[in-house]
Design a protein around this motif. Structure first.
Motif, PDB file in Angstrom:
ATOM      1  N   SER A  46       0.799  -1.159   0.010  1.00  0.00           N
ATOM      2  CA  SER A  46      -0.065  -0.082   0.174  1.00  0.00           C
ATOM      3  C   SER A  46       0.824   1.277  -0.116  1.00  0.00           C
ATOM      4  O   SER A  46       1.885   1.369   0.908  1.00  0.00           O
ATOM      5  N   PHE A  47       0.595   2.150  -1.077  1.00  0.00           N
ATOM      6  CA  PHE A  47       1.394   3.283  -0.839  1.00  0.00           C
ATOM      7  C   PHE A  47       0.773   4.568  -1.673  1.00  0.00           C
ATOM      8  O   PHE A  47      -0.141   4.315  -2.248  1.00  0.00           O
ATOM      9  N   SER A  48       1.387   5.745  -1.553  1.00  0.00           N
ATOM     10  CA  SER A  48       1.135   6.962  -2.212  1.00  0.00           C
ATOM     11  C   SER A  48       2.014   7.354  -2.572  1.00  0.00           C
ATOM     12  O   SER A  48       3.391   7.168  -2.494  1.00  0.00           O
ATOM     13  N   ILE A  49       2.091   8.541  -3.815  1.00  0.00           N
ATOM     14  CA  ILE A  49       2.941   9.226  -4.369  1.00  0.00           C
ATOM     15  C   ILE A  49       3.200  10.579  -3.922  1.00  0.00           C
ATOM     16  O   ILE A  49       2.229  11.285  -3.997  1.00  0.00           O
ATOM     17  N   ALA A  50       4.427  11.056  -3.823  1.00  0.00           N
ATOM     18  CA  ALA A  50       4.592  12.484  -3.210  1.00  0.00           C
ATOM     19  C   ALA A  50       5.578  13.316  -4.465  1.00  0.00           C
ATOM     20  O   ALA A  50       6.641  12.370  -4.561  1.00  0.00           O
ATOM     21  N   HIS A  51       5.167  14.305  -5.014  1.00  0.00           N
ATOM     22  CA  HIS A  51       6.381  14.829  -5.827  1.00  0.00           C
ATOM     23  C   HIS A  51       6.663  16.398  -5.664  1.00  0.00           C
ATOM     24  O   HIS A  51       5.690  17.204  -5.088  1.00  0.00           O
ATOM     25  N   CYS A  52       7.802  16.926  -5.698  1.00  0.00           N
ATOM     26  CA  CYS A  52       8.336  18.151  -5.342  1.00  0.00           C
ATOM     27  C   CYS A  52       8.596  18.977  -6.576  1.00  0.00           C
ATOM     28  O   CYS A  52       9.711  18.286  -7.504  1.00  0.00           O
ATOM     29  N   ASN A  53       8.056  20.089  -6.991  1.00  0.00           N
ATOM     30  CA  ASN A  53       8.331  20.770  -7.773  1.00  0.00           C
ATOM     31  C   ASN A  53       9.128  22.075  -7.180  1.00  0.00           C
ATOM     32  O   ASN A  53       8.622  23.043  -6.591  1.00  0.00           O
ATOM     33  N   PHE A  54      10.551  22.010  -7.736  1.00  0.00           N
ATOM     34  CA  PHE A  54      11.575  22.789  -7.159  1.00  0.00           C
ATOM     35  C   PHE A  54      11.505  24.200  -8.026  1.00  0.00           C
ATOM     36  O   PHE A  54      12.219  25.233  -7.530  1.00  0.00           O
ATOM     37  N   ASN A  55      10.890  24.174  -9.110  1.00  0.00           N
ATOM     38  CA  ASN A  55      10.787  25.391  -9.852  1.00  0.00           C
ATOM     39  C   ASN A  55      12.162  25.783 -10.346  1.00  0.00           C
ATOM     40  O   ASN A  55      12.633  26.869 -10.156  1.00  0.00           O
ATOM     41  N   LEU A  56      13.101  24.673 -10.520  1.00  0.00           N
ATOM     42  CA  LEU A  56      14.542  25.102 -10.885  1.00  0.00           C
ATOM     43  C   LEU A  56      14.825  25.145 -12.448  1.00  0.00           C
ATOM     44  O   LEU A  56      16.208  25.626 -12.856  1.00  0.00           O
ATOM     45  N   ARG A  57      14.036  24.086 -12.948  1.00  0.00           N
ATOM     46  CA  ARG A  57      14.438  23.939 -14.490  1.00  0.00           C
ATOM     47  C   ARG A  57      13.319  24.155 -15.306  1.00  0.00           C
ATOM     48  O   ARG A  57      13.269  23.364 -16.362  1.00  0.00           O
ATOM     49  N   ALA A  58      12.627  25.375 -15.118  1.00  0.00           N
ATOM     50  CA  ALA A  58      11.785  25.885 -16.012  1.00  0.00           C
ATOM     51  C   ALA A  58      10.790  24.898 -16.650  1.00  0.00           C
ATOM     52  O   ALA A  58      10.051  24.185 -15.786  1.00  0.00           O
ATOM     53  N   ASN A  59      10.611  24.638 -17.823  1.00  0.00           N
ATOM     54  CA  ASN A  59       9.658  23.665 -18.370  1.00  0.00           C
ATOM     55  C   ASN A  59       9.992  22.361 -18.157  1.00  0.00           C
ATOM     56  O   ASN A  59       8.652  21.491 -17.929  1.00  0.00           O
ATOM     57  N   GLU A  60      11.174  21.917 -17.679  1.00  0.00           N
ATOM     58  CA  GLU A  60      11.371  20.550 -17.231  1.00  0.00           C
ATOM     59  C   GLU A  60      10.636  20.235 -15.948  1.00  0.00           C
ATOM     60  O   GLU A  60      10.055  19.043 -15.816  1.00  0.00           O
ATOM     61  N   ALA A  61      10.484  21.262 -15.106  1.00  0.00           N
ATOM     62  CA  ALA A  61       9.885  21.082 -13.738  1.00  0.00           C
ATOM     63  C   ALA A  61       8.423  20.730 -13.988  1.00  0.00           C
ATOM     64  O   ALA A  61       7.928  19.885 -13.247  1.00  0.00           O
ATOM     65  N   GLN A  62       7.763  21.278 -14.903  1.00  0.00           N
ATOM     66  CA  GLN A  62       6.542  21.266 -15.139  1.00  0.00           C
ATOM     67  C   GLN A  62       6.072  19.899 -15.881  1.00  0.00           C
ATOM     68  O   GLN A  62       5.022  19.135 -15.414  1.00  0.00           O
ATOM     69  N   ARG A  63       7.111  19.445 -16.540  1.00  0.00           N
ATOM     70  CA  ARG A  63       7.028  18.413 -17.247  1.00  0.00           C
ATOM     71  C   ARG A  63       7.199  17.131 -16.507  1.00  0.00           C
ATOM     72  O   ARG A  63       6.441  16.048 -16.428  1.00  0.00           O
ATOM     73  N   ASP A  64       8.107  17.165 -15.425  1.00  0.00           N
ATOM     74  CA  ASP A  64       8.175  16.214 -14.515  1.00  0.00           C
ATOM     75  C   ASP A  64       7.129  16.079 -13.506  1.00  0.00           C
ATOM     76  O   ASP A  64       6.473  14.821 -13.209  1.00  0.00           O
ATOM     77  N   GLU A  65       6.563  17.074 -12.999  1.00  0.00           N
ATOM     78  CA  GLU A  65       5.291  17.128 -12.271  1.00  0.00           C
ATOM     79  C   GLU A  65       4.078  16.605 -13.061  1.00  0.00           C
ATOM     80  O   GLU A  65       3.414  15.416 -12.586  1.00  0.00           O
ATOM     81  N   THR A  66       3.781  16.561 -14.281  1.00  0.00           N
ATOM     82  CA  THR A  66       2.635  16.121 -15.095  1.00  0.00           C
ATOM     83  C   THR A  66       3.113  14.675 -15.178  1.00  0.00           C
ATOM     84  O   THR A  66       2.089  13.853 -15.040  1.00  0.00           O
ATOM     85  N   PHE A  67       4.373  14.102 -15.528  1.00  0.00           N
ATOM     86  CA  PHE A  67       4.678  12.928 -15.639  1.00  0.00           C
ATOM     87  C   PHE A  67       4.256  12.234 -14.396  1.00  0.00           C
ATOM     88  O   PHE A  67       3.580  11.003 -14.448  1.00  0.00           O
ATOM     89  N   VAL A  68       4.694  12.511 -13.291  1.00  0.00           N
ATOM     90  CA  VAL A  68       4.329  11.759 -12.002  1.00  0.00           C
ATOM     91  C   VAL A  68       2.881  11.732 -11.512  1.00  0.00           C
ATOM     92  O   VAL A  68       2.565  10.718 -11.021  1.00  0.00           O
ATOM     93  N   LYS A  69       2.308  12.898 -12.037  1.00  0.00           N
ATOM     94  CA  LYS A  69       0.784  13.026 -11.625  1.00  0.00           C
ATOM     95  C   LYS A  69       0.384  11.728 -12.613  1.00  0.00           C
ATOM     96  O   LYS A  69      -0.701  11.043 -11.840  1.00  0.00           O
ATOM     97  N   LEU A  70       0.445  11.596 -13.835  1.00  0.00           N
ATOM     98  CA  LEU A  70      -0.055  10.620 -14.561  1.00  0.00           C
ATOM     99  C   LEU A  70       0.326   9.212 -14.338  1.00  0.00           C
ATOM    100  O   LEU A  70      -0.506   8.151 -14.139  1.00  0.00           O
ATOM    101  N   LEU A  71       1.466   8.949 -13.667  1.00  0.00           N
ATOM    102  CA  LEU A  71       1.777   7.782 -13.316  1.00  0.00           C
ATOM    103  C   LEU A  71       1.074   7.015 -12.026  1.00  0.00           C
ATOM    104  O   LEU A  71       0.691   5.987 -11.942  1.00  0.00           O
ATOM    105  N   ALA A  72       0.764   8.546 -10.899  1.00  0.00           N
ATOM    106  CA  ALA A  72      -0.184   8.011  -9.768  1.00  0.00           C
ATOM    107  C   ALA A  72      -1.363   7.510 -10.549  1.00  0.00           C
ATOM    108  O   ALA A  72      -1.937   6.684  -9.577  1.00  0.00           O
ATOM    109  N   GLU A  73      -2.013   8.230 -11.382  1.00  0.00           N
ATOM    110  CA  GLU A  73      -3.417   8.162 -11.607  1.00  0.00           C
ATOM    111  C   GLU A  73      -3.374   6.621 -12.410  1.00  0.00           C
ATOM    112  O   GLU A  73      -4.263   6.000 -12.366  1.00  0.00           O
ATOM    113  N   ASP A  74      -2.488   6.251 -13.196  1.00  0.00           N
ATOM    114  CA  ASP A  74      -2.302   4.936 -13.831  1.00  0.00           C
ATOM    115  C   ASP A  74      -2.113   3.878 -12.939  1.00  0.00           C
ATOM    116  O   ASP A  74      -2.591   2.911 -13.030  1.00  0.00           O
ATOM    117  N   MET A  75      -1.384   4.214 -11.716  1.00  0.00           N
ATOM    118  CA  MET A  75      -1.247   3.220 -10.705  1.00  0.00           C
ATOM    119  C   MET A  75      -2.612   3.361  -9.818  1.00  0.00           C
ATOM    120  O   MET A  75      -2.669   2.388  -8.813  1.00  0.00           O
TER     121      MET A  75
END
Length: 442
Positions: A46-75
């Motif tokens: 049993s688990f949940s997922i947490a993601h930190c957006n540090f706002n350090l890499r411009a578009n990459e940071a938002q890309r990473d957040e979206t990816f992890v959110k979709l991963l959690a939804e898929d799981m």
């Protein structure tokens, strides 16, 4: 092939968590954390997922957040996300961006754990991370604890991927159709850890192709060695550290007798945050003039004749307290109270001062000693330096900075709290109202 059984075995062997525990996974979107999430899913935990957006890499940071959110939804697991202004936090606290990001994420993970009732926080460190940590600690200077690198479990933080190497993780992704996102900063030699990863470890692997396996064995030995040393040090600390007036007092003769001296003394002082260079300076000053002080981030150690006296740092220059009239004023762990009375009955108690209330100019200030302080001790006709008074009273050096000083609105001393009033403010035959000051719980 997925190393699910190895994953389960590693968790059981290291008692990382129980089967029914709900674990919070720190997922960045990179290979390591994605694999950790996949293994948790396949193992049925049993688990949940947490993601930190540090706002350090411009578009990459938002890309990473979206990816992890979709991963959690898929799981089909709960997803938590937070946004940090990491650079502003680093500037505010005068620390590096990396240190700021580390502090921010771990504080947030712990807040989530407590709020949502998670038993543990899982991070995806692997064997190569442990190697990098050991090498960094060696370069920067460390005690024995730095040699075991990253432990599988520390309090509520677990690392269930430490049984895998970087190469083994890469092989899992080559053999499975898992997607992930790549952090471009991992290829930058700007950061010390990346320098070791990119420029040092490849050369070490040329010398020893089984580098990860060798380091894993060494780290295990170092951890056992540290456990043994800490057991010995804990017993020594109970024998050497004596508590007096809220301070730690150590007999210098016993420090000189330590063998091996530097190792044991460093480990004794380590919980008080004294660094290795400072410990060297302390040891070289044991036979020097009394009064020399040394500092950690939290404590001060003073050579006081045949003893070492350790006290918590006290920011006396920055601490000012104001008393506007009758009532109580909290002062650290204690308080000073003021009561106005027309009753002139006295009791002999150094923690109580009786002052002519008509001479008071509010607000009164309570502070701690400063260079040049002087007052007129009760019963004396002339002024005396506060420093000389404290010496005469045999106040230990670290305690001198903790003596509260009650100052009138005109800047004159009223009371060296708990010790001596000022002659100028004593009750006399013409006194109509008495101000009763009482120091308590210090």
């Amino acid at each position: 092939m997925m190393p699910v059984q190895q994953f389960i075995n590693y968790i059981l062997q290291n008692q990382l968590f129980e089967k029914n525990d709900h674990v919070l996974l720190a997922v960045s979107g990179g290979k390591d954390s994605v694999l950790m999430a996949q293994l948790f899913k396949l193992a049925g935990f049993s688990f949940s997922i947490a993601h930190c957006n540090f706002n350090l890499r411009a578009n990459e940071a938002q890309r990473d957040e979206t990816f992890v959110k979709l991963l959690a939804e898929d799981m089909n697991v709960p997803f938590h996300v937070v946004h940090f202004d990491t650079k502003a936090f680093a500037d505010q606290h005068h620390i590096s961006t990396q240190m700021a990001a580390r502090q921010l994420r771990y504080e947030w993970f712990e807040e989530l754990r407590l709020q949502c009732g998670y038993q543990y926080i899982a991070v995806a460190h692997h064997q190569n991370d442990a190697i990098e940590t050991v090498l960094l600690n060696l370069v920067r200077g460390t005690g024995i604890s730095g040699l075991h690198g990253i432990l599988p479990k520390r309090d509520h933080l677990i690392r269930p991927l430490l049984f895998l190497s970087r190469q083994e993780i890469d092989e899992v992704f080559e053999n499975n159709e898992f997607t992930f996102v790549e952090d471009s900063s991992n290829q930058s030699s700007k950061y010390a850890r990346n320098k070791i990863r990119l420029n040092v470890i490849p050369h070490l692997r040329d010398i020893n192709p089984k580098l990860e396996e060798t380091f894993a064995e060494n780290i295990h030995r170092f951890a056992e060695t540290e456990a043994l040393v800490q057991k010995v040090v804990a017993e020594m600390r109970n024998q050497l550290f004596k508590e007096e007036q809220g301070n730690i007092v150590i007999d210098i003769a016993k420090v000189i007798a330590l063998q091996p001296q530097k190792l044991l003394f460093f480990e004794l002082l380590k919980p008080l945050n004294f660094t290795s260079p400072v410990v060297d300076e302390i040891l070289s000053s044991l036979s020097k003039q009394s009064g020399t002080s040394f500092y950690s981030s939290t404590h001060r150690l003073t050579v006081d004749r045949d003893q070492l006296v350790i006290s918590l740092l006290f920011e006396r220059e920055q601490e000012l307290y104001y008393l506007h009239g009758e009532g109580n004023l909290k002062l650290g762990e204690g308080k000073i109270s003021l009561t106005l009375s027309e009753n002139l009955n006295f009791k002999a108690d150094k923690k109580v001062a009786y002052v002519d209330a008509n001479l008071l100019i509010f607000p009164l200030v309570i502070r701690f000693r400063q260079d040049g302080d002087r007052f007129k001790p009760l019963g004396m006709k002339s002024f005396k330096k506060l420093s000389d008074f404290l010496v005469d009273e045999k106040v230990p050096l670290p305690q001198k900075d903790k003596v509260p000083l009650l100052i009138n609105g005109n800047g004159e001393f009223i009371w060296v709290a708990g010790m001596r009033q000022d002659e100028r403010y004593k009750v006399s035959a013409t006194t109509k109202k008495v101000a009763i000051f009482e120091l308590s719980n210090l």
